[in-house]
Design a protein around this motif. Structure first.
Motif, PDB file in Angstrom:
ATOM      1  N   MET A 158     -11.621 -13.292 -17.467  1.00  0.00           N
ATOM      2  CA  MET A 158     -10.258 -13.437 -17.940  1.00  0.00           C
ATOM      3  C   MET A 158     -10.245 -13.111 -19.432  1.00  0.00           C
ATOM      4  SD  MET A 158      -7.768 -16.814 -17.870  1.00  0.00           S
ATOM      5  CE  MET A 158      -8.052 -17.128 -16.160  1.00  0.00           C
ATOM      6  N   GLU A 159      -9.343 -12.223 -19.823  1.00  0.00           N
ATOM      7  CA  GLU A 159      -9.290 -11.821 -21.233  1.00  0.00           C
ATOM      8  C   GLU A 159      -8.496 -12.831 -22.073  1.00  0.00           C
ATOM      9  OE1 GLU A 159      -5.537 -10.091 -19.638  1.00  0.00           O
ATOM     10  OE2 GLU A 159      -7.540 -10.217 -18.848  1.00  0.00           O
ATOM     11  N   THR A 160      -8.612 -12.705 -23.386  1.00  0.00           N
ATOM     12  CA  THR A 160      -8.008 -13.641 -24.334  1.00  0.00           C
ATOM     13  C   THR A 160      -6.503 -13.775 -24.141  1.00  0.00           C
ATOM     14  OG1 THR A 160      -9.710 -13.091 -25.936  1.00  0.00           O
ATOM     15  CG2 THR A 160      -7.761 -14.180 -26.782  1.00  0.00           C
ATOM     16  N   GLN A 161      -5.798 -12.681 -23.940  1.00  0.00           N
ATOM     17  CA  GLN A 161      -4.342 -12.758 -23.796  1.00  0.00           C
ATOM     18  C   GLN A 161      -3.938 -13.613 -22.603  1.00  0.00           C
ATOM     19  OE1 GLN A 161      -2.797  -8.770 -23.783  1.00  0.00           O
ATOM     20  NE2 GLN A 161      -2.605  -8.746 -26.002  1.00  0.00           N
ATOM     21  N   THR A 162      -4.680 -13.516 -21.514  1.00  0.00           N
ATOM     22  CA  THR A 162      -4.355 -14.293 -20.317  1.00  0.00           C
ATOM     23  C   THR A 162      -4.602 -15.771 -20.539  1.00  0.00           C
ATOM     24  OG1 THR A 162      -4.860 -12.428 -18.883  1.00  0.00           O
ATOM     25  CG2 THR A 162      -4.815 -14.603 -17.859  1.00  0.00           C
ATOM     26  N   TRP A 163      -5.797 -16.133 -20.992  1.00  0.00           N
ATOM     27  CA  TRP A 163      -6.066 -17.564 -21.146  1.00  0.00           C
ATOM     28  C   TRP A 163      -5.242 -18.184 -22.264  1.00  0.00           C
ATOM     29  CZ3 TRP A 163      -7.792 -19.470 -25.666  1.00  0.00           C
ATOM     30  CH2 TRP A 163      -8.634 -18.709 -26.467  1.00  0.00           C
ATOM     31  N   ALA A 164      -4.937 -17.421 -23.310  1.00  0.00           N
ATOM     32  CA  ALA A 164      -4.103 -17.957 -24.387  1.00  0.00           C
ATOM     33  C   ALA A 164      -2.694 -18.239 -23.878  1.00  0.00           C
ATOM     34  CB  ALA A 164      -4.063 -16.997 -25.568  1.00  0.00           C
ATOM     35  N   VAL A 221      -1.703 -22.345 -24.309  1.00  0.00           N
ATOM     36  CA  VAL A 221      -0.760 -22.816 -25.326  1.00  0.00           C
ATOM     37  C   VAL A 221       0.600 -22.148 -25.143  1.00  0.00           C
ATOM     38  CG1 VAL A 221      -2.508 -23.362 -27.064  1.00  0.00           C
ATOM     39  CG2 VAL A 221      -1.571 -21.078 -26.972  1.00  0.00           C
ATOM     40  N   SER A 222       1.656 -22.823 -25.556  1.00  0.00           N
ATOM     41  CA  SER A 222       3.006 -22.302 -25.334  1.00  0.00           C
ATOM     42  C   SER A 222       3.281 -21.018 -26.101  1.00  0.00           C
ATOM     43  CB  SER A 222       4.051 -23.356 -25.689  1.00  0.00           C
ATOM     44  OG  SER A 222       3.966 -23.671 -27.057  1.00  0.00           O
ATOM     45  N   THR A 223       2.593 -20.813 -27.219  1.00  0.00           N
ATOM     46  CA  THR A 223       2.814 -19.583 -27.991  1.00  0.00           C
ATOM     47  C   THR A 223       2.022 -18.419 -27.433  1.00  0.00           C
ATOM     48  OG1 THR A 223       1.045 -20.224 -29.500  1.00  0.00           O
ATOM     49  CG2 THR A 223       3.310 -20.776 -30.150  1.00  0.00           C
ATOM     50  N   GLY A 224       1.077 -18.700 -26.538  1.00  0.00           N
ATOM     51  CA  GLY A 224       0.258 -17.633 -25.973  1.00  0.00           C
ATOM     52  C   GLY A 224      -0.497 -16.892 -27.056  1.00  0.00           C
ATOM     53  N   ASP A 225      -0.657 -15.611 -26.894  1.00  0.00           N
ATOM     54  CA  ASP A 225      -1.292 -14.757 -27.892  1.00  0.00           C
ATOM     55  C   ASP A 225      -0.170 -14.129 -28.707  1.00  0.00           C
ATOM     56  OD1 ASP A 225      -2.528 -12.815 -29.388  1.00  0.00           O
ATOM     57  OD2 ASP A 225      -3.511 -11.830 -27.712  1.00  0.00           O
ATOM     58  N   GLY A 231       5.546  -8.236 -25.883  1.00  0.00           N
ATOM     59  CA  GLY A 231       6.209  -8.639 -24.652  1.00  0.00           C
ATOM     60  C   GLY A 231       7.159  -7.562 -24.161  1.00  0.00           C
ATOM     61  N   ALA A 232       7.560  -7.674 -22.903  1.00  0.00           N
ATOM     62  CA  ALA A 232       8.527  -6.744 -22.315  1.00  0.00           C
ATOM     63  C   ALA A 232       9.828  -7.453 -21.992  1.00  0.00           C
ATOM     64  CB  ALA A 232       7.940  -6.116 -21.054  1.00  0.00           C
ATOM     65  N   ALA A 233       9.849  -8.783 -22.194  1.00  0.00           N
ATOM     66  CA  ALA A 233      11.048  -9.574 -21.902  1.00  0.00           C
ATOM     67  C   ALA A 233      11.326 -10.516 -23.064  1.00  0.00           C
ATOM     68  CB  ALA A 233      10.852 -10.365 -20.617  1.00  0.00           C
ATOM     69  N   CYS A 234      12.585 -10.874 -23.220  1.00  0.00           N
ATOM     70  CA  CYS A 234      12.945 -11.815 -24.281  1.00  0.00           C
ATOM     71  C   CYS A 234      14.081 -12.703 -23.803  1.00  0.00           C
ATOM     72  CB  CYS A 234      13.334 -11.072 -25.550  1.00  0.00           C
ATOM     73  SG  CYS A 234      14.773 -10.011 -25.374  1.00  0.00           S
ATOM     74  N   ASP A 235      14.234 -13.807 -24.486  1.00  0.00           N
ATOM     75  CA  ASP A 235      15.266 -14.788 -24.214  1.00  0.00           C
ATOM     76  C   ASP A 235      16.172 -14.774 -25.437  1.00  0.00           C
ATOM     77  OD1 ASP A 235      16.678 -17.187 -24.328  1.00  0.00           O
ATOM     78  OD2 ASP A 235      14.994 -18.420 -23.737  1.00  0.00           O
TER      79      ASP A 235
END
Length: 119
Positions: free
Chosen positions: A1-7, A11-15, A20-24
């Motif tokens: 599993m790469e860093t982006q996935t586990w991050a 954590v809520s902020t991720g990497d 990203g391809a989506a936004c709120d």
């Protein structure tokens, strides 16, 4: 599993360096904003159907005209079940498959009564 996935899972902020391809969005999507989002690689825009950041019905045309997709977010401070039919009728999304994204700070005691039973 790469860093982006586990991050993203840890954590809520991720990497934070991950694009990203989506936004709120809590603000109105204008043609200018939609163009900027599209030019920055976004494909999907989350807009609120209720609450303080409620989307205006005309925004759907702007979002779609700029080649973006939308995911509706139903925000409430009260527990209320809402059906896809209700959203379809009120927002003109009939015939389009979509998922309702819910934003609610729920207490543990309400999970079984209101969340799990809904699904």
């Amino acid at each position: 599993m790469e860093t982006q996935t586990w991050a993203s899972l840890l954590v809520s902020t991720g990497d934070p360096s991950r694009k990203g391809a989506a936004c709120d969005c809590a603000t109105t999507i204008t043609s200018e904003k939609a163009t900027t989002l599209k030019n920055n690689g976004y494909e999907l825009v989350g807009r609120y159907l209720t609450g303080n950041f409620k989307m205006m019905p005309s925004e759907l045309q702007t979002i779609f005209a700029n080649g973006l997709k939308v995911f509706p977010i139903y925000e409430t401070s009260l527990i209320k079940q809402i059906s896809k039919t209700e959203i379809s009728i009120n927002w003109g999304l009939a015939g389009d498959p979509f998922t309702i994204s819910g934003f609610y700070d729920i207490e543990t005691c309400n999970i079984f009564n209101f969340i799990i039973s809904y699904f």
